[in-house]
Scaffold this motif. Structure first.
Motif, PDB file in Angstrom:
ATOM      1  N   SER A 312       0.854  -1.182   0.000  1.00  0.00           N
ATOM      2  CA  SER A 312       0.000   0.000   0.000  1.00  0.00           C
ATOM      3  C   SER A 312       0.895   1.238   0.000  1.00  0.00           C
ATOM      4  O   SER A 312       1.937   1.268   0.667  1.00  0.00           O
ATOM      5  CB  SER A 312      -0.909   0.019   1.230  1.00  0.00           C
ATOM      6  N   VAL A 313       0.487   2.269  -0.761  1.00  0.00           N
ATOM      7  CA  VAL A 313       1.272   3.498  -0.855  1.00  0.00           C
ATOM      8  C   VAL A 313       1.077   4.345   0.397  1.00  0.00           C
ATOM      9  O   VAL A 313      -0.047   4.500   0.892  1.00  0.00           O
ATOM     10  CB  VAL A 313       0.861   4.303  -2.098  1.00  0.00           C
ATOM     11  N   ILE A 314       2.177   4.889   0.920  1.00  0.00           N
ATOM     12  CA  ILE A 314       2.141   5.822   2.045  1.00  0.00           C
ATOM     13  C   ILE A 314       2.428   7.212   1.481  1.00  0.00           C
ATOM     14  O   ILE A 314       3.578   7.521   1.140  1.00  0.00           O
ATOM     15  CB  ILE A 314       3.179   5.448   3.119  1.00  0.00           C
ATOM     16  N   PRO A 315       1.427   8.070   1.352  1.00  0.00           N
ATOM     17  CA  PRO A 315       1.634   9.367   0.674  1.00  0.00           C
ATOM     18  C   PRO A 315       2.719  10.229   1.307  1.00  0.00           C
ATOM     19  O   PRO A 315       3.495  10.875   0.594  1.00  0.00           O
ATOM     20  CB  PRO A 315       0.258  10.035   0.773  1.00  0.00           C
ATOM     21  N   TRP A 316       2.799  10.271   2.628  1.00  0.00           N
ATOM     22  CA  TRP A 316       3.776  11.159   3.246  1.00  0.00           C
ATOM     23  C   TRP A 316       5.203  10.664   3.062  1.00  0.00           C
ATOM     24  O   TRP A 316       6.153  11.461   3.119  1.00  0.00           O
ATOM     25  CB  TRP A 316       3.465  11.393   4.729  1.00  0.00           C
ATOM     26  N   LEU A 317       5.385   9.365   2.819  1.00  0.00           N
ATOM     27  CA  LEU A 317       6.725   8.883   2.477  1.00  0.00           C
ATOM     28  C   LEU A 317       7.129   9.385   1.094  1.00  0.00           C
ATOM     29  O   LEU A 317       8.300   9.698   0.851  1.00  0.00           O
ATOM     30  CB  LEU A 317       6.773   7.354   2.504  1.00  0.00           C
ATOM     31  N   ASN A 318       6.176   9.463   0.193  1.00  0.00           N
ATOM     32  CA  ASN A 318       6.463  10.017  -1.127  1.00  0.00           C
ATOM     33  C   ASN A 318       6.875  11.484  -1.007  1.00  0.00           C
ATOM     34  O   ASN A 318       7.814  11.937  -1.676  1.00  0.00           O
ATOM     35  CB  ASN A 318       5.235   9.881  -2.025  1.00  0.00           C
ATOM     36  N   ASP A 319       6.177  12.241  -0.130  1.00  0.00           N
ATOM     37  CA  ASP A 319       6.557  13.642   0.106  1.00  0.00           C
ATOM     38  C   ASP A 319       7.983  13.730   0.637  1.00  0.00           C
ATOM     39  O   ASP A 319       8.776  14.585   0.204  1.00  0.00           O
ATOM     40  CB  ASP A 319       5.604  14.291   1.112  1.00  0.00           C
ATOM     41  N   ALA A 320       8.314  12.870   1.577  1.00  0.00           N
ATOM     42  CA  ALA A 320       9.649  12.893   2.177  1.00  0.00           C
ATOM     43  C   ALA A 320      10.731  12.632   1.133  1.00  0.00           C
ATOM     44  O   ALA A 320      11.776  13.300   1.119  1.00  0.00           O
ATOM     45  CB  ALA A 320       9.739  11.860   3.303  1.00  0.00           C
ATOM     46  N   LEU A 321      10.490  11.682   0.243  1.00  0.00           N
ATOM     47  CA  LEU A 321      11.470  11.375  -0.798  1.00  0.00           C
ATOM     48  C   LEU A 321      11.664  12.569  -1.732  1.00  0.00           C
ATOM     49  O   LEU A 321      12.780  12.846  -2.178  1.00  0.00           O
ATOM     50  CB  LEU A 321      11.028  10.145  -1.591  1.00  0.00           C
ATOM     51  N   VAL A 322      10.580  13.296  -2.027  1.00  0.00           N
ATOM     52  CA  VAL A 322      10.697  14.500  -2.854  1.00  0.00           C
ATOM     53  C   VAL A 322      11.524  15.563  -2.129  1.00  0.00           C
ATOM     54  O   VAL A 322      12.397  16.216  -2.721  1.00  0.00           O
ATOM     55  CB  VAL A 322       9.299  15.045  -3.215  1.00  0.00           C
ATOM     56  N   PHE A 323      11.279  15.741  -0.835  1.00  0.00           N
ATOM     57  CA  PHE A 323      12.056  16.699  -0.051  1.00  0.00           C
ATOM     58  C   PHE A 323      13.538  16.335  -0.048  1.00  0.00           C
ATOM     59  O   PHE A 323      14.402  17.219  -0.135  1.00  0.00           O
ATOM     60  CB  PHE A 323      11.521  16.773   1.386  1.00  0.00           C
ATOM     61  N   PHE A 324      13.848  15.047   0.067  1.00  0.00           N
ATOM     62  CA  PHE A 324      15.247  14.616   0.039  1.00  0.00           C
ATOM     63  C   PHE A 324      15.894  14.978  -1.290  1.00  0.00           C
ATOM     64  O   PHE A 324      17.025  15.478  -1.337  1.00  0.00           O
ATOM     65  CB  PHE A 324      15.355  13.101   0.271  1.00  0.00           C
ATOM     66  N   THR A 325      15.180  14.714  -2.381  1.00  0.00           N
ATOM     67  CA  THR A 325      15.730  14.987  -3.708  1.00  0.00           C
ATOM     68  C   THR A 325      15.987  16.476  -3.909  1.00  0.00           C
ATOM     69  O   THR A 325      17.055  16.882  -4.385  1.00  0.00           O
ATOM     70  CB  THR A 325      14.775  14.462  -4.799  1.00  0.00           C
ATOM     71  N   VAL A 326      15.023  17.318  -3.536  1.00  0.00           N
ATOM     72  CA  VAL A 326      15.178  18.767  -3.685  1.00  0.00           C
ATOM     73  C   VAL A 326      16.336  19.276  -2.822  1.00  0.00           C
ATOM     74  O   VAL A 326      17.152  20.102  -3.266  1.00  0.00           O
ATOM     75  CB  VAL A 326      13.868  19.488  -3.319  1.00  0.00           C
ATOM     76  N   SER A 327      16.443  18.777  -1.605  1.00  0.00           N
ATOM     77  CA  SER A 327      17.521  19.215  -0.707  1.00  0.00           C
ATOM     78  C   SER A 327      18.882  18.809  -1.250  1.00  0.00           C
ATOM     79  O   SER A 327      19.837  19.602  -1.209  1.00  0.00           O
ATOM     80  CB  SER A 327      17.310  18.618   0.690  1.00  0.00           C
ATOM     81  N   LEU A 328      19.001  17.610  -1.756  1.00  0.00           N
ATOM     82  CA  LEU A 328      20.271  17.168  -2.336  1.00  0.00           C
ATOM     83  C   LEU A 328      20.648  18.009  -3.546  1.00  0.00           C
ATOM     84  O   LEU A 328      21.829  18.326  -3.752  1.00  0.00           O
ATOM     85  CB  LEU A 328      20.183  15.687  -2.721  1.00  0.00           C
TER      86      LEU A 328
END
Length: 350
Positions: A312-328
Motif C-alpha cells: 500500500s502506498v504511504i503518501p507522506w513517504l512520497n513527500d519525504a522522498l521528494v524533499f530529500f531529492t530537492v535538498s540534495l
C-alpha cells in the motif's frame, strides 16, 4: 655613397614619373630630397634590421601588461563575488534547506491535533493486482505498526486463515526510524551554522554540504533499499511472534518499506524429506525470496512453495522522498558554485 634602400634602378624612357621625380630629387637635393619625394609618393621606409627585434619585444611587453591589468581587474571582481557568496548566498541556501527538512521531519512524526499530541494512526489497505490470496489492513503510527489484520487463502484447499497483532504488541519499522534520525542529524548540522556564523573559505562550505548530503543520502537509501534478509533471519524475527493466533509453522511473514510503499510478504513453506532427491542449496539474503528457495531451520530443511506480496502506498513517504531529492539538489548547486571559484584560483596565472 648612396644607401641601399634609396638606390634607384636604372630605368628606360617608359619608367613612371614617380621614380623619375625621386631620381631627379636625389640628384638635385641629395638623400634628404629623395626621402621627401618617397614620402610624398607613399613609399614607406623599412625599419633597419637591427631595430626590428626591439620593436617586437616592446609590443610583447605592452601586451603582457594589458593582460595582467585585465586579469587583476577580473580577480578583484571575482573576489568580491566570492565574498558575497560566502556571506549572503550560503546562508540563504542553508535557511532554505532547514525549511525543507523541517517539513520532511513533520512527515515522519505525523503529530495529532496538537503540536505535542499523540502520533496519528493511519490505516493502509493491502492489495495486489496479481493475486487476491492475501488481503489485510496495517495500522501505522509514526514509525511503528500498531495493528495488523491479515487474511490468507491457502492455495491448495482454499482454507481461509486469519491472524492479527496481539493488542499489547507494536512492531517498529526500523527503516522509518533510521530515516527520521538522519533527517534530524542533517537539521542539527545546518542549525549549527546560524546567521551569525561567518564562513571563511569555500572548503568550509563544501565540508558542511558533504556532511548534510551524507545524512540525506542515508535517509533516502533507508527507504529505497530494504534490508536483504535470509530466510532463517526472517524466521527468527520477532515479527512471527506478534500474531494471535500464533502463525502456523509453515508460514513466514515479513514487513518492510520499499520507496513510498508499505509491503507485506507471506511465505508458504513445505518440509523437504530426508530422502528427497532435490539438491539442497540454502538461499542467501534477499529482499524478496522466490518459490524454490531453501533454508535450514533447526533440524528441518524447508523450501518456499508460494510467495504472496501485497503493498500500500504511504503518501507522506512520497513527500519525504521528494524533499530529500530537492535538498540534495540544492546542496549540489551550492557546491558547484563554490567549485567554480576554486577552479579559478587554482588556474590563475600569478
Amino acid at each position: 655613397m648612396l644607401q641601399p634602400e634609396l638606390a634607384a634602378p636604372r630605368c628606360s624612357g617608359r619608367a613612371g614619373g614617380g621614380r623619375s621625380a625621386a631620381l631627379a630629387a636625389l640628384r638635385a637635393g641629395g638623400v634628404a630630397g629623395a626621402r621627401a619625394a618617397n614620402r610624398r609618393r607613399g613609399w614607406a621606409r623599412a625599419p633597419p634590421a637591427d631595430r626590428a627585434p626591439a620593436t617586437v619585444a616592446g609590443q610583447r611587453a605592452a601586451a603582457m601588461a594589458t593582460v595582467m591589468a585585465a586579469t587583476a581587474a577580473e580577480r578583484a571582481v571575482l573576489e568580491e563575488e566570492f565574498r558575497w557568496l560566502l556571506h549572503d548566498e550560503v546562508h540563504a541556501v542553508l535557511r532554505q534547506l532547514q525549511d525543507i527538512l523541517k517539513e520532511a521531519s513533520l512527515r515522519f512524526t505525523l503529530p495529532g491535533s496538537g503540536t505535542e499530541g499523540p502520533t496519528k494512526q493511519e490505516n493502509f489497505i493491502l492489495g495486489s493486482c496479481g493475486t487476491d490470496q492475501v488481503k489485510g489492513v496495517l495500522t501505522l503510527q509514526g514509525d511503528a505498526l500498531s495493528q495488523a489484520d491479515v487474511n490468507l487463502k491457502m492455495p491448495r484447499n482454499n482454507q481461509l486463515l486469519h491472524f492479527a497483532f496481539r493488542e499489547d504488541k507494536q512492531w517498529k519499522l526500523q527503516q522509518i526510524q533510521d530515516a527520521r534520525n538522519h533527517v534530524s542529524q542533517a537539521i542539527y548540522l545546518l542549525a549549527n551554522r546560524d546567521e551569525s556564523y561567518q564562513f571563511r573559505t569555500g572548503a568550509e562550505v563544501l565540508k558542511l554540504m558533504d556532511a548534510v548530503m551524507l545524512q540525506l543520502t542515508r535517509a533516502r537509501n533507508r527507504l529505497t533499499t530494504p534490508a536483504t534478509l535470509t530466510l532463517p533471519e526472517i524466521a527468527a524475527s520477532g515479527l512471527t511472534r506478534m500474531f494471535a493466533p500464533t502463525l502456523p509453522s509453515d508460514l513466514l511473514v515479513n514487513v518492510y518499506i520499499n520507496l513510498n510503499k508499505l509491503c507485506l510478504t507471506v511465505y508458504q513453506l513445505h518440509t523437504l524429506q530426508p530422502n528427497s532427491t532435490k539438491n539442497f542449496r540454502p538461499a542467501g539474503g534477499a529482499v524478496l525470496h522466490s518459490p524454490g528457495a531453501m533454508f535450514e531451520w533447526g533440524t528441518q530443511r524447508l523450501e518456499v512453495s508460494h510467495v504472496h506480496k501485497v503493498e500500500s502506498v504511504i503518501p507522506w513517504l512520497n513527500d519525504a522522498l521528494v524533499f530529500f531529492t530537492v535538498s540534495l539538489q540544492l546542496c549540489q548547486q551550492l557546491k558547484d558554485k563554490i567549485s567554480v571559484f576554486s577552479s579559478y584560483w587554482s588556474c590563475r596565472p600569478f
